[in-house]
Design a protein around this motif. Structure first.
Motif, PDB file in Angstrom:
ATOM      1  N   LYS A   1       0.857  -1.190   0.000  1.00 31.63           N
ATOM      2  CA  LYS A   1       0.000   0.000   0.000  1.00 31.63           C
ATOM      3  C   LYS A   1       0.894   1.241   0.000  1.00 31.63           C
ATOM      4  O   LYS A   1       1.922   1.269   0.689  1.00 31.63           O
TER       5      LYS A   1
ATOM      6  N   LYS B   1       2.441   2.937   3.157  1.00 30.70           N
ATOM      7  CA  LYS B   1       3.407   2.161   3.937  1.00 30.70           C
ATOM      8  C   LYS B   1       4.832   2.273   3.395  1.00 30.70           C
ATOM      9  O   LYS B   1       5.754   1.691   3.949  1.00 30.70           O
TER      10      LYS B   1
ATOM     11  N   ASN C   1       2.639  -4.432   7.064  1.00 25.15           N
ATOM     12  CA  ASN C   1       1.449  -5.118   7.568  1.00 25.15           C
ATOM     13  C   ASN C   1       0.471  -4.155   8.244  1.00 25.15           C
ATOM     14  O   ASN C   1       0.843  -3.409   9.142  1.00 25.15           O
ATOM     15  N   THR C   2      -0.789  -4.173   7.782  1.00 21.88           N
ATOM     16  CA  THR C   2      -1.855  -3.431   8.460  1.00 21.88           C
ATOM     17  C   THR C   2      -2.877  -4.389   9.047  1.00 21.88           C
ATOM     18  O   THR C   2      -3.738  -3.981   9.808  1.00 21.88           O
TER      19      THR C   2
ATOM     20  N   LYS D   1      -5.083  -5.891   7.232  1.00 18.84           N
ATOM     21  CA  LYS D   1      -6.287  -5.814   6.408  1.00 18.84           C
ATOM     22  C   LYS D   1      -6.015  -6.403   5.030  1.00 18.84           C
ATOM     23  O   LYS D   1      -4.869  -6.519   4.604  1.00 18.84           O
TER      24      LYS D   1
ATOM     25  N   ASP E   1      -2.810  -5.859   1.856  1.00 13.72           N
ATOM     26  CA  ASP E   1      -1.494  -5.443   2.348  1.00 13.72           C
ATOM     27  C   ASP E   1      -0.404  -5.666   1.308  1.00 13.72           C
ATOM     28  O   ASP E   1       0.577  -4.945   1.300  1.00 13.72           O
TER      29      ASP E   1
END
Length: 112
Positions: free
Chosen positions: A9, A12, A82-83, A85, A88
């Motif tokens: 994303k 990030k 890493n989120t 969700k 990613d």
């Protein structure tokens, strides 16, 4: 040598760059890309009209590294991007046959 390509994303990117610089990764290539995986895009509302966004904006990071650095690089990218969700991203690892530094003519690990 390995080429690690990560699709993440966009927001990030700075986190991943910092995580890689902490483990002494010296260079990377960043490309703005669009795509989708399991997300399959989404629907947005704009001026009262609904439209489907099939391809979501992503960032592709490419890093050429030595074989010994592979696990550390994968861990750094995974934890920083890493989120938790959907969407990613993914990390792809491929073998690099050779690398040549254009300025000096160095090849192999010295060129990375």
């Amino acid at each position: 040598m390995k080429l690690v390509s990560a699709i993440i994303k966009p927001f990030k990117l700075d986190d991943v760059r910092e995580a890689l610089s902490e483990i002494s990764v010296q260079g990377m290539t960043v490309t703005e890309v669009k795509g989708f995986g399991r997300q399959k895009g989404h629907t947005e509302l704009y001026r009262g009209a609904e439209y489907v966004v099939d391809f979501l904006p992503k960032v592709k990071i490419e890093v050429a590294i030595s074989d010994e650095s592979l696990d550390a690089v994968i861990e750094a990218i995974s934890s920083a991007a890493n989120t938790g969700k959907v969407g990613d991203g993914k990390i792809f690892v491929s073998s690099l046959e050779d690398v040549v530094r254009i300025r000096t003519g160095e090849t192999g690990a010295e060129a990375v």
